[in-house]
Design a protein around this motif. Structure first.
Motif, PDB file in Angstrom:
ATOM      1  N   ALA A  48     -15.952 135.675 -64.561  1.00  0.00           N
ATOM      2  CA  ALA A  48     -14.904 136.496 -65.184  1.00  0.00           C
ATOM      3  C   ALA A  48     -14.596 135.997 -66.587  1.00  0.00           C
ATOM      4  O   ALA A  48     -14.434 136.805 -67.517  1.00  0.00           O
ATOM      5  CB  ALA A  48     -13.645 136.492 -64.330  1.00  0.00           C
ATOM      6  N   LEU A  49     -14.520 134.702 -66.763  1.00  0.00           N
ATOM      7  CA  LEU A  49     -14.258 134.153 -68.094  1.00  0.00           C
ATOM      8  C   LEU A  49     -15.350 134.556 -69.078  1.00  0.00           C
ATOM      9  O   LEU A  49     -15.068 134.889 -70.232  1.00  0.00           O
ATOM     10  CB  LEU A  49     -14.118 132.630 -68.031  1.00  0.00           C
ATOM     11  N   ALA A  50     -16.597 134.578 -68.632  1.00  0.00           N
ATOM     12  CA  ALA A  50     -17.700 134.985 -69.505  1.00  0.00           C
ATOM     13  C   ALA A  50     -17.558 136.452 -69.907  1.00  0.00           C
ATOM     14  O   ALA A  50     -17.758 136.815 -71.076  1.00  0.00           O
ATOM     15  CB  ALA A  50     -19.037 134.747 -68.816  1.00  0.00           C
ATOM     16  N   VAL A  51     -17.195 137.318 -68.961  1.00  0.00           N
ATOM     17  CA  VAL A  51     -16.998 138.743 -69.263  1.00  0.00           C
ATOM     18  C   VAL A  51     -15.853 138.908 -70.255  1.00  0.00           C
ATOM     19  O   VAL A  51     -15.952 139.684 -71.221  1.00  0.00           O
ATOM     20  CB  VAL A  51     -16.737 139.544 -67.975  1.00  0.00           C
ATOM     21  N   LEU A  52     -14.767 138.190 -70.063  1.00  0.00           N
ATOM     22  CA  LEU A  52     -13.622 138.271 -70.969  1.00  0.00           C
ATOM     23  C   LEU A  52     -14.025 137.828 -72.377  1.00  0.00           C
ATOM     24  O   LEU A  52     -13.693 138.494 -73.363  1.00  0.00           O
ATOM     25  CB  LEU A  52     -12.465 137.426 -70.437  1.00  0.00           C
ATOM     26  N   ARG A  53     -14.743 136.730 -72.460  1.00  0.00           N
ATOM     27  CA  ARG A  53     -15.190 136.235 -73.776  1.00  0.00           C
ATOM     28  C   ARG A  53     -16.127 137.236 -74.449  1.00  0.00           C
ATOM     29  O   ARG A  53     -16.013 137.486 -75.654  1.00  0.00           O
ATOM     30  CB  ARG A  53     -15.902 134.895 -73.625  1.00  0.00           C
ATOM     31  N   ARG A  54     -17.079 137.800 -73.682  1.00  0.00           N
ATOM     32  CA  ARG A  54     -18.026 138.768 -74.269  1.00  0.00           C
ATOM     33  C   ARG A  54     -17.313 139.991 -74.828  1.00  0.00           C
ATOM     34  O   ARG A  54     -17.835 140.668 -75.699  1.00  0.00           O
ATOM     35  CB  ARG A  54     -19.062 139.196 -73.230  1.00  0.00           C
ATOM     36  N   ASN A  55     -16.135 140.274 -74.313  1.00  0.00           N
ATOM     37  CA  ASN A  55     -15.368 141.414 -74.802  1.00  0.00           C
ATOM     38  C   ASN A  55     -14.286 141.004 -75.798  1.00  0.00           C
ATOM     39  O   ASN A  55     -13.381 141.785 -76.080  1.00  0.00           O
ATOM     40  CB  ASN A  55     -14.768 142.188 -73.624  1.00  0.00           C
ATOM     41  N   GLY A  56     -14.370 139.793 -76.319  1.00  0.00           N
ATOM     42  CA  GLY A  56     -13.508 139.381 -77.424  1.00  0.00           C
ATOM     43  C   GLY A  56     -12.102 138.957 -77.072  1.00  0.00           C
ATOM     44  O   GLY A  56     -11.228 138.953 -77.940  1.00  0.00           O
ATOM     45  N   ALA A  57     -11.852 138.568 -75.839  1.00  0.00           N
ATOM     46  CA  ALA A  57     -10.509 138.151 -75.446  1.00  0.00           C
ATOM     47  C   ALA A  57     -10.138 136.817 -76.066  1.00  0.00           C
ATOM     48  O   ALA A  57     -10.981 135.947 -76.250  1.00  0.00           O
ATOM     49  CB  ALA A  57     -10.415 138.029 -73.930  1.00  0.00           C
ATOM     50  N   THR A  58      -8.858 136.676 -76.365  1.00  0.00           N
ATOM     51  CA  THR A  58      -8.285 135.382 -76.686  1.00  0.00           C
ATOM     52  C   THR A  58      -7.815 134.796 -75.368  1.00  0.00           C
ATOM     53  O   THR A  58      -6.972 135.389 -74.689  1.00  0.00           O
ATOM     54  CB  THR A  58      -7.099 135.535 -77.659  1.00  0.00           C
ATOM     55  N   LEU A  59      -8.384 133.655 -74.983  1.00  0.00           N
ATOM     56  CA  LEU A  59      -8.081 133.048 -73.690  1.00  0.00           C
ATOM     57  C   LEU A  59      -7.106 131.894 -73.855  1.00  0.00           C
ATOM     58  O   LEU A  59      -7.282 131.048 -74.724  1.00  0.00           O
ATOM     59  CB  LEU A  59      -9.363 132.541 -73.028  1.00  0.00           C
ATOM     60  N   THR A  60      -6.084 131.874 -72.995  1.00  0.00           N
ATOM     61  CA  THR A  60      -5.071 130.835 -73.033  1.00  0.00           C
ATOM     62  C   THR A  60      -4.827 130.325 -71.623  1.00  0.00           C
ATOM     63  O   THR A  60      -4.467 131.120 -70.744  1.00  0.00           O
ATOM     64  CB  THR A  60      -3.735 131.391 -73.595  1.00  0.00           C
ATOM     65  N   PRO A  61      -5.013 129.018 -71.386  1.00  0.00           N
ATOM     66  CA  PRO A  61      -4.668 128.489 -70.058  1.00  0.00           C
ATOM     67  C   PRO A  61      -3.171 128.627 -69.822  1.00  0.00           C
ATOM     68  O   PRO A  61      -2.371 128.346 -70.709  1.00  0.00           O
ATOM     69  CB  PRO A  61      -5.059 127.017 -70.141  1.00  0.00           C
ATOM     70  N   ARG A  62      -2.788 129.111 -68.637  1.00  0.00           N
ATOM     71  CA  ARG A  62      -1.369 129.262 -68.310  1.00  0.00           C
ATOM     72  C   ARG A  62      -0.905 128.116 -67.431  1.00  0.00           C
ATOM     73  O   ARG A  62       0.265 127.823 -67.355  1.00  0.00           O
ATOM     74  CB  ARG A  62      -1.137 130.589 -67.619  1.00  0.00           C
ATOM     75  N   CYS A  63      -1.811 127.532 -66.714  1.00  0.00           N
ATOM     76  CA  CYS A  63      -1.569 126.359 -65.887  1.00  0.00           C
ATOM     77  C   CYS A  63      -2.952 125.818 -65.569  1.00  0.00           C
ATOM     78  O   CYS A  63      -3.940 126.305 -66.098  1.00  0.00           O
ATOM     79  CB  CYS A  63      -0.766 126.709 -64.625  1.00  0.00           C
ATOM     80  N   THR A  64      -3.050 124.857 -64.717  1.00  0.00           N
ATOM     81  CA  THR A  64      -4.371 124.302 -64.431  1.00  0.00           C
ATOM     82  C   THR A  64      -5.264 125.296 -63.693  1.00  0.00           C
ATOM     83  O   THR A  64      -6.475 125.160 -63.720  1.00  0.00           O
ATOM     84  CB  THR A  64      -4.260 123.012 -63.602  1.00  0.00           C
ATOM     85  N   ALA A  65      -4.677 126.312 -63.062  1.00  0.00           N
ATOM     86  CA  ALA A  65      -5.470 127.226 -62.246  1.00  0.00           C
ATOM     87  C   ALA A  65      -5.665 128.615 -62.850  1.00  0.00           C
ATOM     88  O   ALA A  65      -6.521 129.351 -62.414  1.00  0.00           O
ATOM     89  CB  ALA A  65      -4.831 127.375 -60.869  1.00  0.00           C
ATOM     90  N   GLU A  66      -4.874 129.012 -63.832  1.00  0.00           N
ATOM     91  CA  GLU A  66      -4.904 130.389 -64.318  1.00  0.00           C
ATOM     92  C   GLU A  66      -5.148 130.461 -65.820  1.00  0.00           C
ATOM     93  O   GLU A  66      -4.710 129.597 -66.577  1.00  0.00           O
ATOM     94  CB  GLU A  66      -3.579 131.084 -63.988  1.00  0.00           C
ATOM     95  N   VAL A  67      -5.843 131.529 -66.225  1.00  0.00           N
ATOM     96  CA  VAL A  67      -6.117 131.790 -67.638  1.00  0.00           C
ATOM     97  C   VAL A  67      -5.639 133.202 -67.956  1.00  0.00           C
ATOM     98  O   VAL A  67      -5.842 134.128 -67.170  1.00  0.00           O
ATOM     99  CB  VAL A  67      -7.630 131.668 -67.953  1.00  0.00           C
ATOM    100  N   ARG A  68      -5.003 133.363 -69.107  1.00  0.00           N
ATOM    101  CA  ARG A  68      -4.551 134.679 -69.580  1.00  0.00           C
ATOM    102  C   ARG A  68      -5.471 135.108 -70.713  1.00  0.00           C
ATOM    103  O   ARG A  68      -5.759 134.326 -71.616  1.00  0.00           O
ATOM    104  CB  ARG A  68      -3.110 134.584 -70.068  1.00  0.00           C
ATOM    105  N   ALA A  69      -5.934 136.349 -70.655  1.00  0.00           N
ATOM    106  CA  ALA A  69      -6.777 136.934 -71.695  1.00  0.00           C
ATOM    107  C   ALA A  69      -5.960 137.996 -72.415  1.00  0.00           C
ATOM    108  O   ALA A  69      -5.222 138.746 -71.780  1.00  0.00           O
ATOM    109  CB  ALA A  69      -8.014 137.567 -71.088  1.00  0.00           C
TER     110      ALA A  69
END
Length: 174
Positions: free
Chosen positions: A138-159
């Protein structure tokens, strides 16, 4: 796997196909909110899946302010994508799932691109998504579509996407 990826409105026929794909090629916890009861695709869980999607047929203007779409590839339903109003009318949240046998073939990347364009056309200024930090696909798909990724905690990422960058610019001189 080749062929065009499309987003389609969930009419009753497509919804039945979506349920069949989910039952055959996904676990309930991967594709729907939790339902109490024994594990697996029980009759109650299948009915809850159908009811959840039917309740969102009115789309973003409807009472739930959510829309779900069938993701199709070569005319076959292979998953689902959604948009939901969050934090005001100009922010939409998206999420999707793909049948396990359709993952890793570019379908998620193509479908997310279409969902983002749908969000931009609907007037959203910002689109957000959430995933688990360990979900590398999922992180790879988000990155390929230009998302800005931010860790929200140790387990979750916000795009996050700003939709202005998603729509083509109007021709100059217009």
């Amino acid at each position: 796997m080749t062929g065009p990826v499309r987003l389609e409105q969930l009419d009753e026929e497509r919804l039945g196909q979506l349920l069949a794909v989910a039952v055959a090629d996904a676990a309930p916890e991967e594709v729907m909110p939790p339902v109490t009861g024994p594990p697996g695709w029980t009759a109650a869980r299948q009915e809850a899946f159908l009811a959840w999607h039917r309740a969102r047929r009115a789309g973003l203007p409807g009472p739930l302010r959510e829309a779900t779409f069938a993701i199709t590839r070569q005319q076959d339903v292979v998953g689902s994508a959604r948009l939901a109003v969050r934090d005001g009318p100009d922010t939409l949240e998206t999420g999707m799932w793909l049948a396990r046998s359709h993952q890793g073939h570019g379908t998620g990347t193509a479908a997310l691109r279409m969902v983002l364009l749908e969000a931009a056309r609907s007037g959203a200024r910002v689109v957000v998504a959430h995933t688990r930090a360990h979900n590398t696909a999922a992180l790879a798909v988000l990155r390929r579509n230009g998302a800005t990724l931010t860790p929200r905690c140790t387990a979750e990422v916000r795009a996050v996407w700003e939709t202005a960058a998603l729509l083509p610019s109007p021709p100059s001189g217009v």
